[in-house]
Design a protein around this motif. Structure first.
Motif, PDB file in Angstrom:
ATOM      1  N   MET A   1     110.820  76.477  52.490  1.00 22.81           N
ATOM      2  CA  MET A   1     110.270  77.439  51.547  1.00 22.81           C
ATOM      3  C   MET A   1     109.449  76.668  50.509  1.00 22.81           C
ATOM      4  O   MET A   1     109.963  75.748  49.860  1.00 22.81           O
ATOM      5  N   ASP A   2     108.185  77.028  50.366  1.00 13.43           N
ATOM      6  CA  ASP A   2     107.299  76.367  49.416  1.00 13.43           C
ATOM      7  C   ASP A   2     107.503  76.992  48.037  1.00 13.43           C
ATOM      8  O   ASP A   2     107.252  78.186  47.848  1.00 13.43           O
ATOM      9  N   PRO A   3     107.966  76.211  47.064  1.00 10.78           N
ATOM     10  CA  PRO A   3     108.240  76.795  45.738  1.00 10.78           C
ATOM     11  C   PRO A   3     107.001  77.384  45.069  1.00 10.78           C
ATOM     12  O   PRO A   3     107.119  78.267  44.215  1.00 10.78           O
ATOM     13  N   ALA A   4     105.824  76.917  45.464  1.00 18.34           N
ATOM     14  CA  ALA A   4     104.592  77.443  44.862  1.00 18.34           C
ATOM     15  C   ALA A   4     104.356  78.899  45.259  1.00 18.34           C
ATOM     16  O   ALA A   4     103.557  79.592  44.614  1.00 18.34           O
ATOM     17  N   GLY A   5     105.036  79.358  46.299  1.00 19.81           N
ATOM     18  CA  GLY A   5     104.839  80.719  46.766  1.00 19.81           C
ATOM     19  C   GLY A   5     105.702  81.750  46.079  1.00 19.81           C
ATOM     20  O   GLY A   5     105.686  82.927  46.473  1.00 19.81           O
ATOM     21  N   TYR A   6     106.461  81.342  45.052  1.00 18.18           N
ATOM     22  CA  TYR A   6     107.370  82.262  44.373  1.00 18.18           C
ATOM     23  C   TYR A   6     107.109  82.225  42.872  1.00 18.18           C
ATOM     24  O   TYR A   6     106.950  81.146  42.291  1.00 18.18           O
ATOM     25  N   PRO A   7     107.071  83.387  42.225  1.00 21.64           N
ATOM     26  CA  PRO A   7     106.723  83.417  40.796  1.00 21.64           C
ATOM     27  C   PRO A   7     107.788  82.822  39.893  1.00 21.64           C
ATOM     28  O   PRO A   7     107.480  82.369  38.792  1.00 21.64           O
ATOM     29  N   ASP A   8     109.054  82.862  40.352  1.00 19.93           N
ATOM     30  CA  ASP A   8     110.127  82.335  39.519  1.00 19.93           C
ATOM     31  C   ASP A   8     111.331  82.011  40.402  1.00 19.93           C
ATOM     32  O   ASP A   8     111.365  82.331  41.597  1.00 19.93           O
ATOM     33  N   ALA A   9     112.332  81.358  39.790  1.00 23.31           N
ATOM     34  CA  ALA A   9     113.509  80.928  40.542  1.00 23.31           C
ATOM     35  C   ALA A   9     114.356  82.106  41.007  1.00 23.31           C
ATOM     36  O   ALA A   9     114.995  82.039  42.058  1.00 23.31           O
ATOM     37  N   THR A  10     114.345  83.192  40.254  1.00 27.57           N
ATOM     38  CA  THR A  10     115.133  84.371  40.641  1.00 27.57           C
ATOM     39  C   THR A  10     114.621  84.952  41.953  1.00 27.57           C
ATOM     40  O   THR A  10     115.402  85.270  42.868  1.00 27.57           O
ATOM     41  N   THR A  11     113.316  85.086  42.057  1.00 30.80           N
ATOM     42  CA  THR A  11     112.709  85.609  43.285  1.00 30.80           C
ATOM     43  C   THR A  11     112.957  84.672  44.459  1.00 30.80           C
ATOM     44  O   THR A  11     113.276  85.104  45.570  1.00 30.80           O
ATOM     45  N   MET A  12     112.825  83.383  44.209  1.00 27.90           N
ATOM     46  CA  MET A  12     113.032  82.403  45.269  1.00 27.90           C
ATOM     47  C   MET A  12     114.496  82.385  45.721  1.00 27.90           C
ATOM     48  O   MET A  12     114.788  82.253  46.915  1.00 27.90           O
ATOM     49  N   THR A  13     115.414  82.530  44.787  1.00 22.20           N
ATOM     50  CA  THR A  13     116.834  82.551  45.119  1.00 22.20           C
ATOM     51  C   THR A  13     117.179  83.769  45.966  1.00 22.20           C
ATOM     52  O   THR A  13     117.974  83.678  46.916  1.00 22.20           O
TER      53      THR A  13
END
Length: 249
Positions: free
Chosen positions: A179-191
């Protein structure tokens, strides 16, 4: 600095796998980058999960530095090994220091292993995840990989006797796509996305597992939604409540 402790420990683990004739199934290990930092975020069903999650990175010739509770580092046997393998102690009363140590390791090109559920899942399903894995990946700008392990609970898990000499146990290790962290607006969405991917991997490992319980007394290691007698997620949360209160205190 040369790795004097980790390689012998891996060799010992592989010897154990052969002696016990564990039936290992590993998929997706090619997703672990051969260079540079990365976070491996694994589900947690056994006290042995770090061994098998780390084994999933062997094809890429990477050594995984796991975040583990500080008490393990104070033990007279495990402590020297954990420090020698450069794992990262977690002091729950001062978590910021552990977090920053992990971020520094990621930025220096290390692979860091995390169990974002924080504790073993008694229900053998994926619990709510802490956001630390996603926050570390975003801050260090490194990929986050979901990892599912299954079958390890049959060897040693919370509330059950250890059966470390059990032979021929199938163990499944599935490494998901980065999962590329640049593709998520924040840690909550990525989590949230991590939990979705991790849950799908765990479900696939469970449904494709090559063995079923041997009888009514052996259904404890199957999740309730697949016909086992493991606690439901709600029941597991109640069982975990005293431990959460103690940690908070």
């Amino acid at each position: 600095m040369p790795e004097l402790v980790y390689p012998p420990v891996i060799a010992a683990a592989k010897t154990m796998f052969r002696v016990l004739d564990l039936r290992l199934t590993i998929e997706g290990s090619q997703h672990v980058p051969r260079t540079g930092g990365a976070v491996l975020a694994s589900n947690h069903v056994s006290y042995l999960d770090f061994i098998f999650c780390g084994y999933g990175a062997q094809e890429s010739h990477r050594l995984v530095r796991f975040m583990a509770k500080e008490s393990v580092f104070r033990h007279k046997v495990s402590g020297p090994l954990m420090r020698g393998m450069k794992h990262i102690p977690v002091n729950r009363a001062a978590g910021a220091g552990s977090y920053q140590t992990a971020v520094t390791a990621l930025r220096s090109g290390e692979v860091v292993g995390v169990f974002p559920e924080a504790t073993i899942s008694r229900s053998f399903t994926v619990k709510e995840l802490k956001s630390g894995a996603a926050r570390m990946a975003q801050q260090a700008a490194v990929p986050l990989l979901p990892v599912a392990v299954w079958g390890t609970q049959r060897l040693w898990t919370k509330g059950r006797p250890r059966t470390l000499t059990r032979r021929h146990t199938p163990i499944t290790i599935l490494v998901g796509e980065p999962m590329d962290p640049a593709g998520y607006p924040d840690a909550t969405t990525m989590t949230a996305e991590l939990r979705s991917r991790l849950g799908a991997l765990v479900d696939r490992a469970q449904r494709a597992y090559p063995e079923q319980p041997a009888g009514p007394d052996d259904t404890w290691w199957q999740p309730a939604h697949l016909g086992g007698t493991a606690p439901t997620p709600e029941e597991a949360a109640e069982l975990d409540r005293p431990g959460r209160r103690a940690r908070t205190a």
